[in-house]
Design a protein around this motif. Structure first.
Motif, PDB file in Angstrom:
ATOM      1  N   ALA A  69       0.827  -1.199   0.000  1.00 35.18           N
ATOM      2  CA  ALA A  69       0.000   0.000   0.000  1.00 35.18           C
ATOM      3  C   ALA A  69       0.867   1.256   0.000  1.00 35.18           C
ATOM      4  CB  ALA A  69      -0.954  -0.007   1.193  1.00 35.18           C
ATOM      5  N   SER A  70       1.980   1.203   0.709  1.00 34.98           N
ATOM      6  CA  SER A  70       2.896   2.344   0.739  1.00 34.98           C
ATOM      7  C   SER A  70       3.495   2.607  -0.641  1.00 34.98           C
ATOM      8  CB  SER A  70       3.997   2.094   1.772  1.00 34.98           C
ATOM      9  OG  SER A  70       4.914   3.149   1.774  1.00 34.98           O
ATOM     10  N   TRP A  71       3.929   1.554  -1.327  1.00 32.57           N
ATOM     11  CA  TRP A  71       4.476   1.723  -2.675  1.00 32.57           C
ATOM     12  C   TRP A  71       3.402   2.216  -3.643  1.00 32.57           C
ATOM     13  CZ3 TRP A  71       9.069   2.698  -4.074  1.00 32.57           C
ATOM     14  CH2 TRP A  71      10.153   2.159  -3.383  1.00 32.57           C
ATOM     15  N   ALA A  72       2.190   1.680  -3.512  1.00 32.60           N
ATOM     16  CA  ALA A  72       1.099   2.127  -4.388  1.00 32.60           C
ATOM     17  C   ALA A  72       0.782   3.603  -4.129  1.00 32.60           C
ATOM     18  CB  ALA A  72      -0.138   1.258  -4.175  1.00 32.60           C
ATOM     19  N   ASN A  73       0.873   4.025  -2.880  1.00 32.30           N
ATOM     20  CA  ASN A  73       0.672   5.429  -2.538  1.00 32.30           C
ATOM     21  C   ASN A  73       1.745   6.304  -3.193  1.00 32.30           C
ATOM     22  OD1 ASN A  73      -0.568   7.632  -1.040  1.00 32.30           O
ATOM     23  ND2 ASN A  73       1.278   7.580   0.223  1.00 32.30           N
ATOM     24  N   THR A  74       2.985   5.844  -3.149  1.00 32.56           N
ATOM     25  CA  THR A  74       4.089   6.568  -3.789  1.00 32.56           C
ATOM     26  C   THR A  74       3.837   6.710  -5.287  1.00 32.56           C
ATOM     27  OG1 THR A  74       5.657   5.813  -2.121  1.00 32.56           O
ATOM     28  CG2 THR A  74       6.579   6.531  -4.227  1.00 32.56           C
ATOM     29  N   LEU A  75       3.392   5.623  -5.905  1.00 31.32           N
ATOM     30  CA  LEU A  75       3.094   5.650  -7.338  1.00 31.32           C
ATOM     31  C   LEU A  75       1.924   6.584  -7.635  1.00 31.32           C
ATOM     32  CD1 LEU A  75       3.582   4.661 -10.209  1.00 31.32           C
ATOM     33  CD2 LEU A  75       2.128   2.676  -9.681  1.00 31.32           C
ATOM     34  N   GLU A  76       0.904   6.536  -6.827  1.00 30.90           N
ATOM     35  CA  GLU A  76      -0.247   7.414  -7.035  1.00 30.90           C
ATOM     36  C   GLU A  76       0.176   8.885  -6.991  1.00 30.90           C
ATOM     37  OE1 GLU A  76      -4.582   8.607  -5.125  1.00 30.90           O
ATOM     38  OE2 GLU A  76      -3.318   7.173  -4.044  1.00 30.90           O
ATOM     39  N   LYS A  77       0.964   9.245  -5.993  1.00 34.26           N
ATOM     40  CA  LYS A  77       1.422  10.634  -5.869  1.00 34.26           C
ATOM     41  C   LYS A  77       2.275  11.043  -7.068  1.00 34.26           C
ATOM     42  CE  LYS A  77       1.346  10.940  -0.858  1.00 34.26           C
ATOM     43  NZ  LYS A  77       2.149  11.021   0.376  1.00 34.26           N
ATOM     44  N   ALA A  78       3.143  10.152  -7.508  1.00 34.07           N
ATOM     45  CA  ALA A  78       4.000  10.453  -8.659  1.00 34.07           C
ATOM     46  C   ALA A  78       3.156  10.635  -9.920  1.00 34.07           C
ATOM     47  CB  ALA A  78       5.030   9.349  -8.858  1.00 34.07           C
ATOM     48  N   ALA A  79       2.153   9.781 -10.094  1.00 37.42           N
ATOM     49  CA  ALA A  79       1.289   9.888 -11.275  1.00 37.42           C
ATOM     50  C   ALA A  79       0.474  11.175 -11.236  1.00 37.42           C
ATOM     51  CB  ALA A  79       0.375   8.672 -11.356  1.00 37.42           C
ATOM     52  N   ARG A  80      -0.030  11.529 -10.074  1.00 40.10           N
ATOM     53  CA  ARG A  80      -0.809  12.777  -9.965  1.00 40.10           C
ATOM     54  C   ARG A  80       0.061  13.999 -10.267  1.00 40.10           C
ATOM     55  NH1 ARG A  80      -5.667  11.350  -8.801  1.00 40.10           N
ATOM     56  NH2 ARG A  80      -6.165   9.730  -7.297  1.00 40.10           N
ATOM     57  N   ALA A  81       1.359  13.878  -9.952  1.00 39.83           N
ATOM     58  CA  ALA A  81       2.299  14.967 -10.247  1.00 39.83           C
ATOM     59  C   ALA A  81       2.818  14.888 -11.682  1.00 39.83           C
ATOM     60  CB  ALA A  81       3.466  14.921  -9.262  1.00 39.83           C
ATOM     61  N   ARG A  82       2.409  13.848 -12.411  1.00 43.55           N
ATOM     62  CA  ARG A  82       2.868  13.613 -13.787  1.00 43.55           C
ATOM     63  C   ARG A  82       4.390  13.510 -13.849  1.00 43.55           C
ATOM     64  NH1 ARG A  82      -1.124  14.541 -17.650  1.00 43.55           N
ATOM     65  NH2 ARG A  82      -3.090  15.234 -16.738  1.00 43.55           N
ATOM     66  N   ASP A  83       4.937  12.841 -12.841  1.00 42.54           N
ATOM     67  CA  ASP A  83       6.384  12.686 -12.707  1.00 42.54           C
ATOM     68  C   ASP A  83       6.793  11.318 -13.249  1.00 42.54           C
ATOM     69  OD1 ASP A  83       9.002  12.272 -11.820  1.00 42.54           O
ATOM     70  OD2 ASP A  83       8.671  13.348  -9.936  1.00 42.54           O
ATOM     71  N   SER A  84       7.279  11.312 -14.487  1.00 40.63           N
ATOM     72  CA  SER A  84       7.622  10.036 -15.130  1.00 40.63           C
ATOM     73  C   SER A  84       8.794   9.350 -14.441  1.00 40.63           C
ATOM     74  CB  SER A  84       7.902  10.231 -16.619  1.00 40.63           C
ATOM     75  OG  SER A  84       8.977  11.112 -16.817  1.00 40.63           O
ATOM     76  N   ARG A  85       9.736  10.121 -13.938  1.00 36.49           N
ATOM     77  CA  ARG A  85      10.893   9.527 -13.265  1.00 36.49           C
ATOM     78  C   ARG A  85      10.464   8.821 -11.972  1.00 36.49           C
ATOM     79  NH1 ARG A  85      16.817  11.880 -12.639  1.00 36.49           N
ATOM     80  NH2 ARG A  85      16.341  12.146 -14.828  1.00 36.49           N
ATOM     81  N   ALA A  86       9.704   9.509 -11.144  1.00 33.06           N
ATOM     82  CA  ALA A  86       9.253   8.919  -9.875  1.00 33.06           C
ATOM     83  C   ALA A  86       8.287   7.760 -10.125  1.00 33.06           C
ATOM     84  CB  ALA A  86       8.606   9.977  -8.995  1.00 33.06           C
ATOM     85  N   SER A  87       7.428   7.909 -11.125  1.00 31.26           N
ATOM     86  CA  SER A  87       6.506   6.819 -11.470  1.00 31.26           C
ATOM     87  C   SER A  87       7.286   5.600 -11.943  1.00 31.26           C
ATOM     88  CB  SER A  87       5.530   7.267 -12.556  1.00 31.26           C
ATOM     89  OG  SER A  87       4.697   8.294 -12.099  1.00 31.26           O
ATOM     90  N   GLY A  88       8.271   5.853 -12.783  1.00 29.93           N
ATOM     91  CA  GLY A  88       9.102   4.756 -13.291  1.00 29.93           C
ATOM     92  C   GLY A  88       9.893   4.066 -12.196  1.00 29.93           C
TER      93      GLY A  88
END
Length: 107
Positions: A69-88
């Motif tokens: 859940a913590s990793w999914a939260n990190t991914l969600e935040k990165a996607a909402r910020a449109r941050d391809s590096r953090a999402s990747g």
């Protein structure tokens, strides 16, 4: 991976049958969610990635998959910020833990 079954049961009012049902739903939805995340990353579709990550975060937290859940939260935040590096960076962790969860939780 941390799986807090006791915490999940407590949050669900000790209703074990409900936890079992939610776990089965999580397992059944996993392949489509995985494919949606991979496609969203390939096409940089941040809305879909954020939505799928949010759903996985919520589902994972509900069944007691704390680390996931913590990793999914990190991914969600990165996607909402449109941050391809953090999402990747987050996506491989989410997918690996999802695979592990499905393997561990499958009947």
């Amino acid at each position: 991976m941390i799986l807090d079954r006791e915490g999940a049961l407590k949050r669900l009012g000790d209703m074990e049958r409900v936890l079992e049902k939610l776990t089965l739903i999580f397992i059944e939805e996993a392949p489509n969610r995985k494919a949606n995340l991979e496609n969203a990353m390939d096409t940089e579709d941040w809305e879909i990635m954020a939505r799928e990550a949010h759903s996985l975060k919520s589902g994972g937290a509900t069944i007691g998959a704390v680390s996931f859940a913590s990793w999914a939260n990190t991914l969600e935040k990165a996607a909402r910020a449109r941050d391809s590096r953090a999402s990747g960076a987050a996506l491989p962790h989410v997918l690996a833990e999802l695979e592990s969860l499905v393997s561990i939780l499958s009947p």
